[in-house]
Design an enzyme around this catalytic site. Structure first.
Site, PDB file in Angstrom:
ATOM      1  N   VAL A 106      -1.467   7.880  -3.061  1.00  0.00           N
ATOM      2  CA  VAL A 106      -1.182   6.608  -2.401  1.00  0.00           C
ATOM      3  C   VAL A 106      -1.044   6.888  -0.913  1.00  0.00           C
ATOM      4  O   VAL A 106      -0.243   7.728  -0.498  1.00  0.00           O
ATOM      5  CB  VAL A 106       0.106   5.956  -2.941  1.00  0.00           C
ATOM      6  N   CYS A 107      -1.854   6.223  -0.101  1.00  0.00           N
ATOM      7  CA  CYS A 107      -1.796   6.337   1.351  1.00  0.00           C
ATOM      8  C   CYS A 107      -1.982   7.799   1.781  1.00  0.00           C
ATOM      9  O   CYS A 107      -2.940   8.448   1.393  1.00  0.00           O
ATOM     10  CB  CYS A 107      -0.490   5.727   1.853  1.00  0.00           C
ATOM     11  N   SER A 108      -1.053   8.332   2.559  1.00  0.00           N
ATOM     12  CA  SER A 108      -1.216   9.685   3.092  1.00  0.00           C
ATOM     13  C   SER A 108      -1.055  10.772   2.041  1.00  0.00           C
ATOM     14  O   SER A 108      -1.249  11.954   2.330  1.00  0.00           O
ATOM     15  CB  SER A 108      -0.218   9.926   4.230  1.00  0.00           C
ATOM     16  N   GLY A 109      -0.742  10.413   0.805  1.00  0.00           N
ATOM     17  CA  GLY A 109      -0.765  11.396  -0.273  1.00  0.00           C
ATOM     18  C   GLY A 109      -2.133  12.032  -0.443  1.00  0.00           C
ATOM     19  O   GLY A 109      -2.255  13.114  -1.033  1.00  0.00           O
ATOM     20  N   THR A 126      -7.866   6.422   2.366  1.00  0.00           N
ATOM     21  CA  THR A 126      -6.446   6.446   2.697  1.00  0.00           C
ATOM     22  C   THR A 126      -6.195   5.247   3.598  1.00  0.00           C
ATOM     23  O   THR A 126      -7.099   4.443   3.834  1.00  0.00           O
ATOM     24  CB  THR A 126      -6.057   7.770   3.382  1.00  0.00           C
TER      25      THR A 126
END
Length: 324
Positions: A106-109, A126
């Site tokens: 999720v996102c910057s993961g 992202t």
């Protein structure tokens, strides 16, 4: 099958993205006849982790819990773009994929998956703010900066905040069917389905050194999506030559006039299919596609599904008015 889910936490995790994963995969909804997943929050860096909001999280689960997971989910965190990651974490992610598990960011993961080499040669995404840096840091990744989520084999990556909900529901829908995913969505009061290819809602900001010379033209195009448009007509309206207009448009929007217009028309078609009972020909006319066949063609190309299937997701069989 999706039965066992582990959410992998690193220091300075973002609580919202963690909460998304806990909400979709971790709640017991057996009172509504939904499957209950074996869910665990796993710490990658000690029993107590800081969140970027200032409080701490403790969990009894360590990296060994990842070995039994069908899905490992990695939420966003602060400074994920710059930091390095423990090699044992990256090894655990690689082993998971090798044995057939799936991984979700999720996102910057996504940076954690990239550091493990799991984005190499794969389509991924992202948050739009981090997409350029993701491409720079992992040049072998095929970054798609404008979509909500990407499902590329065992690796699923999503954009910021709410796009993580979309990706998580997508996985539930694949494993347990649309009825289960739709029930979870209703409980969360979110749309039951937004296709991964849909554009992220927040527009990429223009560099401050540039002037928004096509802004008025963009607003006019949005108001007249049902009309025929050519680059020559738009250039004349902006008082530029067609060549200069096309160049400025690309510089300020990151795409061509045709692609920008197509995306806006598809988005309007999605809205009409979700919220109205208008026939496919009427939707096609209002969105500038002309007829139902052209609408279907462009809709499938953009979203990978038909207008009828998209409407059925939101409105059920009774909302389908004609073949498309």
């Amino acid at each position: 099958m999706l039965q066992n889910v582990a959410t992998l936490l690193l220091d300075e995790v973002h609580p919202f993205e963690l909460g998304v994963l806990c909400e979709v995969f971790g709640l017991d909804r057996s009172d509504e006849g939904l499957p209950v997943l074996d869910f665990a929050v796993v710490s990658a860096e000690g029993p107590v982790l800081r969140t970027h909001a200032g409080f701490t999280i403790s969990t009894p689960y360590g990296l060994d819990r990842l070995e039994e997971a069908d899905l490992i989910a990695v939420p966003a965190g602060s400074h994920f773009m710059e930091r390095s990651y423990p090699e044992e974490v990256l090894d655990a992610l690689r082993r998971a994929v090798e044995r057939g598990a799936r991984v979700l960011s999720v996102c910057s993961g996504a940076y954690v998956l990239g550091a493990a080499g799991l984005l190499d040669g794969r389509r991924c995404t992202t948050h739009w703010q981090h997409a350029d840096e993701l491409s720079r840091r992992f040049p072998r990744a095929r970054v798609e900066p404008d979509v909500l989520y990407v499902d590329d084999g065992p690796v699923i990556t999503s954009a910021g905040t709410a796009a993580g909900i979309d990706a998580a529901l997508h996985l539930v829908r694949q494993a347990h069917g649309p009825a289960v995913a739709n029930t979870i969505a209703r409980r969360m009061v979110v749309p039951p389905h937004r296709d991964g290819g849909q554009a992220q809602y927040i527009k990429r900001p223009l560099p401050r050194t540039r002037c928004d010379t096509v802004g008025d033209t963009l607003a006019w195009m949005e108001r007249h999506l049902d009309q025929e448009m050519t680059v020559e007509q738009l250039a004349a309206q902006t008082h530029m030559s067609p060549r200069t207009f096309a160049r400025r448009f690309q510089q300020e929007t990151g795409t061509t006039p045709y692609r920008w217009l197509l995306r806006q028309r598809v988005l309007l078609a999605q809205h009409l299919l979700e919220t109205s009972d208008e026939t496919m020909d009427t939707v096609a006319s209002r969105t500038g596609f002309g007829n139902a066949a052209a609408l279907r063609h462009q809709f499938v190309r953009s979203l990978g599904t038909t207008p009828n299937a998209y409407r059925r997701t939101f409105r059920g069989p009774d909302g389908v008015t004609e073949a498309a």
